[in-house]
Write a protein that holds these residues in place. Structure first.
Motif, PDB file in Angstrom:
ATOM      1  N   GLY A 191       0.775  -1.104  -0.071  1.00 49.37           N
ATOM      2  CA  GLY A 191      -0.035  -0.131   0.121  1.00 49.37           C
ATOM      3  C   GLY A 191       0.944   1.264  -0.136  1.00 49.37           C
ATOM      4  O   GLY A 191       0.216   2.328  -0.066  1.00 49.37           O
ATOM      5  N   LYS A 192       2.005   1.026  -0.083  1.00 48.73           N
ATOM      6  CA  LYS A 192       3.150   2.357  -0.060  1.00 48.73           C
ATOM      7  C   LYS A 192       3.599   2.642  -1.586  1.00 48.73           C
ATOM      8  O   LYS A 192       4.462   1.681  -1.907  1.00 48.73           O
ATOM      9  CB  LYS A 192       4.046   2.182   1.255  1.00 48.73           C
ATOM     10  CG  LYS A 192       4.985   3.414   1.293  1.00 48.73           C
ATOM     11  CD  LYS A 192       5.920   3.266   2.356  1.00 48.73           C
ATOM     12  CE  LYS A 192       6.980   4.408   2.628  1.00 48.73           C
ATOM     13  NZ  LYS A 192       7.779   4.231   3.511  1.00 48.73           N
ATOM     14  N   ARG A 193       3.686   3.700  -1.957  1.00 47.89           N
ATOM     15  CA  ARG A 193       4.194   4.077  -3.239  1.00 47.89           C
ATOM     16  C   ARG A 193       5.585   4.604  -2.976  1.00 47.89           C
ATOM     17  O   ARG A 193       5.839   5.560  -2.100  1.00 47.89           O
ATOM     18  CB  ARG A 193       3.459   4.931  -4.012  1.00 47.89           C
ATOM     19  CG  ARG A 193       2.113   4.451  -4.525  1.00 47.89           C
ATOM     20  CD  ARG A 193       1.310   5.195  -5.585  1.00 47.89           C
ATOM     21  NE  ARG A 193       0.428   4.499  -5.817  1.00 47.89           N
ATOM     22  CZ  ARG A 193      -0.860   5.232  -6.462  1.00 47.89           C
ATOM     23  NH1 ARG A 193      -0.587   6.409  -7.017  1.00 47.89           N
ATOM     24  NH2 ARG A 193      -1.764   4.684  -6.906  1.00 47.89           N
ATOM     25  N   THR A 194       6.650   4.154  -3.741  1.00 44.49           N
ATOM     26  CA  THR A 194       7.921   4.639  -3.849  1.00 44.49           C
ATOM     27  C   THR A 194       8.311   5.010  -5.276  1.00 44.49           C
ATOM     28  O   THR A 194       7.848   4.359  -6.360  1.00 44.49           O
ATOM     29  CB  THR A 194       8.943   4.053  -3.255  1.00 44.49           C
ATOM     30  OG1 THR A 194       9.071   2.723  -3.856  1.00 44.49           O
ATOM     31  CG2 THR A 194       8.583   3.738  -1.898  1.00 44.49           C
ATOM     32  N   VAL A 195       9.067   6.264  -5.559  1.00 42.75           N
ATOM     33  CA  VAL A 195       9.430   6.490  -6.908  1.00 42.75           C
ATOM     34  C   VAL A 195      10.763   5.690  -7.142  1.00 42.75           C
ATOM     35  O   VAL A 195      11.532   5.418  -6.496  1.00 42.75           O
ATOM     36  CB  VAL A 195      10.219   8.034  -6.988  1.00 42.75           C
ATOM     37  CG1 VAL A 195      10.479   8.330  -8.249  1.00 42.75           C
ATOM     38  CG2 VAL A 195       8.853   8.826  -6.554  1.00 42.75           C
ATOM     39  N   VAL A 196      10.787   5.123  -8.549  1.00 40.82           N
ATOM     40  CA  VAL A 196      11.843   4.282  -8.712  1.00 40.82           C
ATOM     41  C   VAL A 196      12.483   4.918  -9.950  1.00 40.82           C
ATOM     42  O   VAL A 196      11.758   5.341 -11.081  1.00 40.82           O
ATOM     43  CB  VAL A 196      11.309   2.736  -9.186  1.00 40.82           C
ATOM     44  CG1 VAL A 196      10.846   1.971  -7.725  1.00 40.82           C
ATOM     45  CG2 VAL A 196      10.252   2.776 -10.187  1.00 40.82           C
ATOM     46  N   SER A 197      13.777   4.882 -10.127  1.00 37.67           N
ATOM     47  CA  SER A 197      14.783   5.425 -11.269  1.00 37.67           C
ATOM     48  C   SER A 197      14.859   4.856 -12.163  1.00 37.67           C
ATOM     49  O   SER A 197      14.405   4.848 -13.297  1.00 37.67           O
ATOM     50  CB  SER A 197      15.838   6.182 -10.530  1.00 37.67           C
ATOM     51  OG  SER A 197      16.657   5.260  -9.894  1.00 37.67           O
ATOM     52  N   HIS A 198      15.815   3.411 -11.963  1.00 40.02           N
ATOM     53  CA  HIS A 198      16.027   2.636 -13.037  1.00 40.02           C
ATOM     54  C   HIS A 198      14.653   2.054 -13.761  1.00 40.02           C
ATOM     55  O   HIS A 198      14.553   2.104 -15.017  1.00 40.02           O
ATOM     56  CB  HIS A 198      16.821   1.591 -12.528  1.00 40.02           C
ATOM     57  CG  HIS A 198      17.168   0.343 -13.357  1.00 40.02           C
ATOM     58  ND1 HIS A 198      18.285   0.573 -14.318  1.00 40.02           N
ATOM     59  CD2 HIS A 198      16.553  -0.871 -13.769  1.00 40.02           C
ATOM     60  CE1 HIS A 198      18.107  -0.476 -15.108  1.00 40.02           C
ATOM     61  NE2 HIS A 198      17.446  -1.359 -14.750  1.00 40.02           N
ATOM     62  N   PHE A 199      13.797   1.609 -12.971  1.00 42.37           N
ATOM     63  CA  PHE A 199      12.499   1.018 -13.486  1.00 42.37           C
ATOM     64  C   PHE A 199      11.771   1.945 -14.212  1.00 42.37           C
ATOM     65  O   PHE A 199      10.954   1.803 -15.188  1.00 42.37           O
ATOM     66  CB  PHE A 199      11.745   0.469 -12.423  1.00 42.37           C
ATOM     67  CG  PHE A 199      12.215  -0.886 -11.954  1.00 42.37           C
ATOM     68  CD1 PHE A 199      12.442  -2.141 -12.918  1.00 42.37           C
ATOM     69  CD2 PHE A 199      12.589  -1.110 -10.777  1.00 42.37           C
ATOM     70  CE1 PHE A 199      12.908  -3.272 -12.447  1.00 42.37           C
ATOM     71  CE2 PHE A 199      13.276  -2.451 -10.250  1.00 42.37           C
ATOM     72  CZ  PHE A 199      13.442  -3.416 -11.288  1.00 42.37           C
ATOM     73  N   ALA A 200      11.874   3.486 -13.830  1.00 46.18           N
ATOM     74  CA  ALA A 200      11.122   4.523 -14.260  1.00 46.18           C
ATOM     75  C   ALA A 200      11.716   4.717 -15.950  1.00 46.18           C
ATOM     76  O   ALA A 200      10.831   4.719 -16.765  1.00 46.18           O
ATOM     77  CB  ALA A 200      11.239   5.799 -13.691  1.00 46.18           C
ATOM     78  N   LYS A 201      12.900   4.582 -16.017  1.00 45.54           N
ATOM     79  CA  LYS A 201      13.440   4.736 -17.414  1.00 45.54           C
ATOM     80  C   LYS A 201      13.066   3.485 -18.345  1.00 45.54           C
ATOM     81  O   LYS A 201      12.523   3.784 -19.318  1.00 45.54           O
ATOM     82  CB  LYS A 201      14.922   4.556 -17.320  1.00 45.54           C
ATOM     83  CG  LYS A 201      15.617   5.888 -16.743  1.00 45.54           C
ATOM     84  CD  LYS A 201      17.209   5.779 -16.664  1.00 45.54           C
ATOM     85  CE  LYS A 201      17.704   7.130 -16.114  1.00 45.54           C
ATOM     86  NZ  LYS A 201      19.460   6.696 -16.213  1.00 45.54           N
ATOM     87  N   HIS A 202      13.079   2.383 -17.778  1.00 46.19           N
ATOM     88  CA  HIS A 202      12.508   1.089 -18.370  1.00 46.19           C
ATOM     89  C   HIS A 202      11.294   1.108 -18.823  1.00 46.19           C
ATOM     90  O   HIS A 202      10.671   1.145 -19.976  1.00 46.19           O
ATOM     91  CB  HIS A 202      13.043  -0.247 -17.627  1.00 46.19           C
ATOM     92  CG  HIS A 202      12.592  -1.423 -18.309  1.00 46.19           C
ATOM     93  ND1 HIS A 202      13.335  -1.955 -19.304  1.00 46.19           N
ATOM     94  CD2 HIS A 202      11.364  -2.133 -18.352  1.00 46.19           C
ATOM     95  CE1 HIS A 202      12.895  -2.918 -19.904  1.00 46.19           C
ATOM     96  NE2 HIS A 202      11.490  -3.380 -19.159  1.00 46.19           N
ATOM     97  N   THR A 203      10.511   1.653 -17.765  1.00 42.16           N
ATOM     98  CA  THR A 203       8.842   1.687 -18.102  1.00 42.16           C
ATOM     99  C   THR A 203       8.561   2.669 -18.890  1.00 42.16           C
ATOM    100  O   THR A 203       7.674   2.607 -19.744  1.00 42.16           O
ATOM    101  CB  THR A 203       8.027   1.844 -16.896  1.00 42.16           C
ATOM    102  OG1 THR A 203       8.759   0.925 -15.945  1.00 42.16           O
ATOM    103  CG2 THR A 203       6.606   1.839 -16.841  1.00 42.16           C
ATOM    104  N   ARG A 204       9.062   3.895 -18.953  1.00 42.09           N
ATOM    105  CA  ARG A 204       8.932   5.049 -20.013  1.00 42.09           C
ATOM    106  C   ARG A 204       9.254   4.530 -21.398  1.00 42.09           C
ATOM    107  O   ARG A 204       8.712   4.761 -22.233  1.00 42.09           O
ATOM    108  CB  ARG A 204       9.793   6.152 -19.597  1.00 42.09           C
ATOM    109  CG  ARG A 204       9.154   7.019 -18.255  1.00 42.09           C
ATOM    110  CD  ARG A 204       9.940   8.142 -17.892  1.00 42.09           C
ATOM    111  NE  ARG A 204       9.256   8.875 -16.853  1.00 42.09           N
ATOM    112  CZ  ARG A 204      10.356   9.492 -15.834  1.00 42.09           C
ATOM    113  NH1 ARG A 204      11.605   9.250 -15.794  1.00 42.09           N
ATOM    114  NH2 ARG A 204       9.644   9.878 -14.686  1.00 42.09           N
ATOM    115  N   GLY A 205      10.386   3.776 -21.533  1.00 45.81           N
ATOM    116  CA  GLY A 205      10.765   3.165 -22.612  1.00 45.81           C
ATOM    117  C   GLY A 205       9.635   2.214 -23.373  1.00 45.81           C
ATOM    118  O   GLY A 205       9.345   2.187 -24.347  1.00 45.81           O
TER     119      GLY A 205
END
Length: 254
Positions: A191-205
């Motif tokens: 139930g807690k959200r955190t920002v992810v950097s590596h996965f953010a790049k991958h998911t945006r791609g």
């Protein structure tokens, strides 16, 4: 639909080919500004303090040295030169010819060196970050913020902008908020959200690839973008305001 991407930190240099031609790059309004940055970068990169000034380590000395001869270096399409997590996930090489044409038309890369370029524009590999300041230009995010609106505002007119840029590149140009959707990626666990950097790049791609390869009409509104994203992910849309763009939040399971 236009997809705004940041460049990759690492670049894949062309093994052979003609040098880039300034008059063949998209957004010719930026030619004079690009020339100024190229000159300033070559000057800084030839100085004894080049590595420190550009914020890189000794292992990248050869890439910094390449900055001094960019006008003579072999060039290749931007989608080939830019590599890394986001671009690997986008997977341009594995697209069909029709999908590649769609990507060439839809993707705009915001760059510390070029300001903005099309996905198929031919460029050399280089080393420069938007967070760097050069003697002749000052901080590059501020420099391009003065130049990019004249080139990009009209180009973006009538399009939904899917903004996959990182913060330093987003600072260089702020498109009209009512037709811009910033892509955020969170990981949710217990139930807690955190920002992810590596996965953010991958998911945006991955999102960029999905939008460019899916069947049907490209999304033209934030609501349509949400619907397209929900074909693959858990996602939500946070409406924008008169001064703040919409936000597409993609939620990854922890």
């Amino acid at each position: 639909m236009l997809i705004l991407l940041p460049p990759s930190e690492g670049k894949t240099a062309a093994a052979a080919g003609e040098p880039f031609k300034p008059d063949e790059l998209h957004f010719p309004e930026l030619t004079a500004a690009r020339r100024e940055v190229l000159s300033a970068l070559a000057q800084v990169s030839s100085s004894p303090e080049a590595l420190a000034h550009l914020g890189v380590g000794a292992s990248l000395a050869a890439e910094v040295q390449r900055n001094t001869r960019l006008q003579d270096e072999p060039s290749a399409p931007a989608h080939t030169v830019y590599s890394g997590v986001l671009y690997d996930a986008l997977g341009y090489r594995g697209m069909t010819p029709a999908q590649k044409r769609k990507a060439d038309d839809a993707v705009v890369v915001i760059s510390a060196l070029w300001g903005a370029i099309g996905f198929a524009d031919r460029i050399p590999a280089y080393r420069l970050s938007m967070s760097v300041g050069l003697p002749e230009t000052g901080k590059l995010a501020s420099y391009w913020k003065r130049h990019l609106p004249a080139a990009l505002d009209a180009h973006a007119e009538g399009h939904l902008l899917v903004d996959c840029r990182s913060s330093s590149y987003a600072a260089a140009w702020a498109p009209a908020p009512e037709r811009t959707v910033v892509v955020n990626v969170f990981q949710e666990r217990d139930g807690k959200r955190t920002v992810v950097s590596h996965f953010a790049k991958h998911t945006r791609g991955e999102l960029a690839r999905h939008l460019l390869t899916r069947r049907g009409k490209a999304p033209g509104t934030p609501a349509a973008l949400l619907k397209a994203a929900q074909e693959q992910w858990t996602a939500e849309l946070v409406p924008g305001t008169g001064r703040k763009p919409h936000a597409l939040n993609i939620i990854l399971a922890g």
